[in-house]
Design a protein around this motif. Structure first.
Motif, short mmCIF file in Angstrom:
data_model
loop_
_atom_site.label_atom_id
_atom_site.label_comp_id
_atom_site.label_asym_id
_atom_site.label_seq_id
_atom_site.Cartn_x
_atom_site.Cartn_y
_atom_site.Cartn_z
N GLY A 57 7.11 -13.17 0.52
CA GLY A 57 6.29 -12.45 -0.46
C GLY A 57 7.26 -11.67 -1.34
N PRO A 58 6.76 -10.82 -2.23
CA PRO A 58 7.66 -10.07 -3.11
C PRO A 58 8.68 -9.23 -2.34
CG PRO A 58 5.36 -9.69 -3.71
CD PRO A 58 5.34 -10.54 -2.50
N VAL A 82 13.27 -17.19 4.98
CA VAL A 82 12.36 -18.23 5.48
C VAL A 82 10.91 -17.81 5.28
CG1 VAL A 82 13.91 -19.26 7.20
CG2 VAL A 82 12.43 -17.35 7.87
N ALA A 97 4.54 -20.41 5.11
CA ALA A 97 3.68 -21.28 4.29
C ALA A 97 4.53 -22.24 3.47
CB ALA A 97 2.84 -20.41 3.36
N ARG A 129 1.60 -21.28 -2.58
CA ARG A 129 0.48 -20.94 -1.69
C ARG A 129 -0.38 -19.86 -2.36
NH1 ARG A 129 2.29 -16.32 -1.60
NH2 ARG A 129 3.38 -15.14 0.01
N CYS A 168 -4.91 -11.20 -3.50
CA CYS A 168 -4.25 -10.08 -4.17
C CYS A 168 -4.88 -9.89 -5.54
CB CYS A 168 -2.75 -10.37 -4.32
SG CYS A 168 -1.80 -9.02 -5.02
N GLY A 169 -4.95 -8.63 -6.00
CA GLY A 169 -5.47 -8.36 -7.34
C GLY A 169 -4.48 -8.79 -8.42
N GLY A 170 -3.24 -9.04 -8.03
CA GLY A 170 -2.25 -9.56 -8.98
C GLY A 170 -1.84 -8.58 -10.07
N ARG A 187 -0.46 -14.45 -8.59
CA ARG A 187 0.31 -14.05 -7.42
C ARG A 187 1.08 -15.22 -6.79
NH1 ARG A 187 0.88 -10.37 -3.19
NH2 ARG A 187 2.59 -11.54 -2.34
N ALA A 226 9.63 -9.08 6.72
CA ALA A 226 8.77 -8.82 5.55
C ALA A 226 7.64 -9.84 5.58
CB ALA A 226 9.59 -8.94 4.27
N THR A 269 3.61 -13.04 12.03
CA THR A 269 3.63 -13.37 13.46
C THR A 269 5.02 -13.25 14.07
OG1 THR A 269 3.89 -15.69 12.79
CG2 THR A 269 1.66 -14.96 13.37
N SER A 270 6.02 -12.86 13.28
CA SER A 270 7.39 -12.94 13.79
C SER A 270 7.67 -11.93 14.91
CB SER A 270 8.40 -12.74 12.65
OG SER A 270 8.36 -11.42 12.18
N LEU A 273 -10.84 -8.93 0.05
CA LEU A 273 -11.35 -10.22 -0.44
C LEU A 273 -10.68 -10.55 -1.76
CD1 LEU A 273 -15.17 -9.48 -0.03
CD2 LEU A 273 -13.81 -10.93 1.49
N ALA A 288 -10.52 -8.99 -7.00
CA ALA A 288 -10.11 -8.52 -5.67
C ALA A 288 -11.05 -7.41 -5.26
CB ALA A 288 -8.68 -8.00 -5.72
N PRO A 344 -5.78 -1.24 -1.40
CA PRO A 344 -5.12 -1.70 -2.62
C PRO A 344 -5.66 -1.14 -3.92
CG PRO A 344 -6.60 -3.39 -1.83
CD PRO A 344 -6.68 -2.25 -0.85
C1 LIG Z 1 -7.91 -7.55 -1.88
C2 LIG Z 1 -6.49 -7.15 -2.16
C3 LIG Z 1 -6.10 -6.83 -3.46
C4 LIG Z 1 -4.77 -6.43 -3.71
N1 LIG Z 1 -4.41 -6.13 -4.99
C5 LIG Z 1 -3.14 -5.74 -5.26
C6 LIG Z 1 -2.72 -5.47 -6.59
O1 LIG Z 1 -3.47 -5.63 -7.57
N2 LIG Z 1 -1.46 -5.04 -6.78
C7 LIG Z 1 -0.59 -4.87 -5.74
O2 LIG Z 1 0.56 -4.46 -5.97
N3 LIG Z 1 -0.94 -5.15 -4.47
C8 LIG Z 1 -2.19 -5.58 -4.21
N4 LIG Z 1 -2.55 -5.89 -2.93
C9 LIG Z 1 -1.56 -5.71 -1.86
C10 LIG Z 1 -0.51 -6.82 -1.92
O3 LIG Z 1 -1.11 -8.09 -1.88
C11 LIG Z 1 0.46 -6.67 -0.74
O4 LIG Z 1 0.85 -5.32 -0.64
C12 LIG Z 1 1.67 -7.55 -0.93
O5 LIG Z 1 1.32 -8.91 -0.83
C13 LIG Z 1 2.74 -7.25 0.13
O6 LIG Z 1 3.82 -8.12 -0.05
P1 LIG Z 1 4.77 -8.49 1.17
O7 LIG Z 1 5.87 -9.28 0.59
O8 LIG Z 1 5.12 -7.26 1.95
O9 LIG Z 1 3.87 -9.37 2.15
P2 LIG Z 1 3.14 -10.78 1.84
O10 LIG Z 1 2.96 -10.97 0.41
O11 LIG Z 1 1.97 -10.82 2.73
O12 LIG Z 1 4.21 -11.86 2.32
C14 LIG Z 1 4.48 -12.08 3.68
C15 LIG Z 1 4.86 -13.54 3.86
O13 LIG Z 1 5.36 -13.73 5.19
C16 LIG Z 1 4.95 -15.02 5.63
N5 LIG Z 1 5.00 -15.03 7.11
C17 LIG Z 1 4.13 -14.46 7.98
N6 LIG Z 1 4.53 -14.69 9.26
C18 LIG Z 1 5.68 -15.40 9.18
C19 LIG Z 1 6.56 -15.94 10.15
N7 LIG Z 1 6.37 -15.77 11.47
N8 LIG Z 1 7.64 -16.65 9.73
C20 LIG Z 1 7.87 -16.84 8.40
N9 LIG Z 1 7.05 -16.35 7.42
C21 LIG Z 1 5.98 -15.63 7.81
C22 LIG Z 1 3.55 -15.17 5.07
O14 LIG Z 1 3.20 -16.55 4.97
C23 LIG Z 1 3.69 -14.49 3.71
O15 LIG Z 1 3.97 -15.41 2.68
C24 LIG Z 1 -3.84 -6.34 -2.66
C25 LIG Z 1 -4.22 -6.70 -1.35
C26 LIG Z 1 -5.53 -7.11 -1.11
C27 LIG Z 1 -5.91 -7.51 0.28
#
Ligand SMILES: Cc1cc2nc3c(=O)[nH]c(=O)nc-3n(C[C@H](O)[C@H](O)[C@H](O)COP(=O)(O)OP(=O)(O)OC[C@H]3O[C@@H](n4cnc5c(N)ncnc54)[C@H](O)[C@@H]3O)c2cc1C
Length: 373
Positions: A21-22, A41, A44, A48, A52-54, A105, A156, A162-163, A182, A221, A287
């Motif tokens: 993710g980001p 790594v 997904a 994918r 997210c509200g993006g 997103r 992250a 699940t890690s 949602l 979202a 969010p």
């Molecule tokens: C309804 C909703 C609306 C939102 N709107 C916004 C918004 O407008 N703006 C905003 O900034 N944030 C928003 N968010 C929050 C935002 O989506 C998250 O804060 C953001 O995605 C976090 O990024 P991340 O990289 O920490 O995690 P994620 O984006 O969840 O990335 C984690 C990645 O790890 C991978 N992964 C999981 N387990 C494993 C494993 N065992 N091995 C390898 N890979 C694995 C997953 O497949 C995933 O791709 C929203 C969230 C929701 C639910």
């Protein structure tokens, strides 16, 4: 878009980042850019879809630009959102905001992972990582596996990661009042309110937010109370929020929603031994203020000094946790206050009426609430 199979992954990189993710892609970029051998790594297969509200907050935009990912970010044509339109209890007010970027997103995550590769990281999607009790990491892909011994492990892997499931002490503490998340992306005719506005419809049982993408589609979202979903079903609960806010319920009929579980949660710890946890994998708040990506990105952008000290064998867990808590405290307070207010539509509609009539108060509110983002 990945760079190969498990064979292309070195088994003892200095840094292994789990989750693209980001947060993960920025961490991998920063570490690889500093010359550390870095592997990223992702479970997904990209591209994918992601709930997210993006909307990317200004601090996240600045942090991406500062760590060399600005070009990748701008390559997906994000649309600046210059207003926040709040609707509650039949009242509505539009506040000017420092621009957020509205973006796709799925595409953002793809280009940021590619950006990490630009800076020297090895990236592989379709790989599930599991951190074993002895700090080894098992990487699995299509029936193949690799035992990896990284210098540090950056977790992250988000809300549904699940890690860490075989590690003790990293359990989630979940707020049982927490709403359900949602998301959907829909085709929808342009409304005069949503060309450069993030529109939030708030009611007692949750909120529904929208923003427009460059190709004209609408990102929707929502965070909805579990109780309301149980009572009215997902479509019914969303329609009720829109009606109670005083907005358009019809445009959200028959949406194929994708859900995530209860949102408000925190890990029991953020670090241990050679493991650092960040982004949604560490903690999550609602969010509404569009903070999620930005928090993860900013925390990841700061990772280098901590990673270096960890690689030198220093004990940094306490400092890492303290810093994470300090960074989150103020923003979380603002987030919670806004979310709390959003569930009191009468108070919010009163405030919106005052804001509508007294623009300087609206300006002051914007400075207070949204400028920290
Ligand atoms: C309804 C909703 C609306 C939102 N709107 C916004 C918004 O407008 N703006 C905003 O900034 N944030 C928003 N968010 C929050 C935002 O989506 C998250 O804060 C953001 O995605 C976090 O990024 P991340 O990289 O920490 O995690 P994620 O984006 O969840 O990335 C984690 C990645 O790890 C991978 N992964 C999981 N387990 C494993 C494993 N065992 N091995 C390898 N890979 C694995 C997953 O497949 C995933 O791709 C929203 C969230 C929701 C639910």
């Amino acid at each position: 878009m990945s760079t190969g199979t498990l064979n292309t992954i070195p088994d003892s990189p200095q840094a292994l980042v789990i989750g693209a993710g980001p947060t993960g892609s920025v961490a991998a970029t920063v570490l690889a850019r500093a010359g550390l051998s870095t592997v990223l790594v992702e479970r997904a297969s990209f591209p994918r879809r992601k709930v997210c509200g993006g909307c990317l907050a200004p601090a996240g935009i600045r942090a991406l630009e500062a760590c060399g990912l600005g070009e990748r970010l701008h390559s997906i044509d994000p649309i600046p959102m210059r207003h926040l339109r709040l609707q509650a209890g039949g009242a509505s007010s539009s506040l000017p905001i420092e621009p957020y970027y509205s973006l796709d997103r799925g595409r953002l995550d793809e280009v940021l992972a590619a950006g990490a590769v630009d800076h020297g990281a090895v990236f592989q999607d379709g790989v599930r990582a599991t951190i074993k009790p002895d700090d080894h990491v098992l990487l699995e892909q299509d029936g193949d596996s690799l035992d990896c011994t990284p210098g540090i492990v950056v977790v992250a892997d988000g809300l549904a990661g699940t890690s860490l499931r075989e590690r003790e002490g990293f359990d989630w503490v979940i707020n049982d009042q927490s709403p359900i998340g949602l998301g959907a992306v829909i085709e929808c005719p342009l409304d005069q309110d949503d060309d450069d506005s993030i529109v939030m419809r708030c009611s007692k049982t949750g909120y529904v937010g929208t923003s427009r993408l460059g190709d004209g589609r609408l990102v929707v979202a929502a965070a909805v109370s579990a109780e309301a979903i149980k009572q009215d079903g997902t479509q019914g609960a969303v329609a009720r929020i829109c009606r109670e806010a005083g907005g358009d319920a019809a445009r959200f009929e028959n949406i194929q929603w994708k859900g995530v579980g209860q949102l408000t949660r925190q890990r029991a710890r953020f670090a241990q031994g050679r493991i650092l946890v960040l982004g949604d994998a560490a903690r999550y708040v609602e969010p509404l203020t569009g903070e999620g990506m930005s928090w993860g990105i900013c925390r990841a952008a700061d990772i280098l000094p901590h990673a270096r000290r960890m690689l030198e064998g220093e004990e940094i867990c306490e400092g890492w946790t303290r810093e994470a808590n300090r960074m989150l405290r103020t923003r979380r307070l603002v987030c919670r206050s806004i979310c709390g207010l959003s569930r009191r539509p009468r108070a919010l509609s009163l405030i919106l009426n005052i804001l509508g009539e007294r623009p300087p108060i609206g300006w002051a509110t914007r400075r207070l609430c949204w400028s920290s983002s």
